[in-house]
Scaffold this motif. Structure first.
Motif, mmCIF file in Angstrom:
data_model
loop_
_atom_site.group_PDB
_atom_site.id
_atom_site.type_symbol
_atom_site.label_atom_id
_atom_site.label_comp_id
_atom_site.label_asym_id
_atom_site.label_seq_id
_atom_site.Cartn_x
_atom_site.Cartn_y
_atom_site.Cartn_z
ATOM 1 N N CYS A 1 90.951 9.938 119.594
ATOM 2 C CA CYS A 1 90.619 10.274 118.198
ATOM 3 C C CYS A 1 89.404 11.185 118.126
ATOM 4 O O CYS A 1 89.367 12.131 117.327
ATOM 5 C CB CYS A 1 90.387 9.000 117.382
ATOM 6 S SG CYS A 1 91.910 8.138 116.975
ATOM 7 N N THR B 1 95.031 12.924 117.957
ATOM 8 C CA THR B 1 94.681 11.996 116.885
ATOM 9 C C THR B 1 95.781 10.971 116.618
ATOM 10 O O THR B 1 95.495 9.779 116.491
ATOM 11 C CB THR B 1 94.354 12.777 115.601
ATOM 12 O OG1 THR B 1 93.341 13.751 115.912
ATOM 13 C CG2 THR B 1 93.833 11.857 114.528
ATOM 14 N N VAL B 2 97.015 11.398 116.537
ATOM 15 C CA VAL B 2 98.112 10.460 116.256
ATOM 16 C C VAL B 2 98.303 9.473 117.417
ATOM 17 O O VAL B 2 98.346 8.258 117.191
ATOM 18 C CB VAL B 2 99.419 11.219 115.916
ATOM 19 C CG1 VAL B 2 100.591 10.267 115.826
ATOM 20 C CG2 VAL B 2 99.250 12.001 114.621
ATOM 21 N N SER C 1 95.370 7.017 117.366
ATOM 22 C CA SER C 1 95.499 5.994 116.322
ATOM 23 C C SER C 1 96.504 4.922 116.735
ATOM 24 O O SER C 1 96.284 3.733 116.505
ATOM 25 C CB SER C 1 95.940 6.636 115.005
ATOM 26 O OG SER C 1 94.998 7.591 114.587
#
Length: 155
Positions: A22, A46-47, A50
């Motif tokens: 992230c 980022t995905v 997460s």
């Protein structure tokens, strides 16, 4: 408790990797002005970061539940959560049964472990999950997890 330890450390590793991803994704996105150039950072860092944070949280929670570190109400167990303790003075309340001692720590039996056909758990013969069921079989050499109720391999 090796399984709960594995869940705990796997969760810590997943949360750490997710946090790093992230941060890397945020750093990459913050350096780009054009939205089209930000998308690769979102998709590749980022995905997944997460997702790893969520997976890590689930693993940590599963490890805590497996070791009894979470009360049935959902909050973490603490030193003052003993229902047999009235006000910390050591007096036992009349409406709450005292916790079982070493002799009454659950089912115990000297017989060989049993299993249910197609099941993944090994049970003691007097385990309430298999007691009275005609279809149970001897566990034999099958690779089975211990039943969390009767703990067949507990000394």
């Amino acid at each position: 408790m090796p399984t709960s330890r594995l869940l705990w450390w796997g969760g810590i590793a997943a949360v750490t990797c997710g946090a790093v991803l992230c941060v890397v994704g945020w750093y990459g996105v913050s350096g780009e002005r054009v939205t089209e150039r930000q998308l690769p950072y979102l998709a590749s860092a980022t995905v997944p970061g997460s997702a790893l944070l969520v997976v890590g949280a689930v693993l940590i929670a599963a490890g805590a539940v497996r070791t009894g570190g979470v009360r049935a109400e959902g909050g973490p167990a603490g030193p003052g959560d003993d229902p047999s303790d009235d006000d910390g003075s050591g007096t036992v309340r009349a409406d709450v049964a005292p916790p079982p001692g070493p002799a009454g720590d659950g089912p115990s039996s000297d017989g060989p472990p049993l299993r249910v056909p197609g099941g993944t758990l090994a049970h003691r013969p007097d385990c309430p999950l298999v007691a009275g069921r005609p279809e149970v079989l001897p566990a034999g050499d099958a690779e089975l997890e211990p039943c969390p109720v009767c703990e067949p391999w507990r000394p």
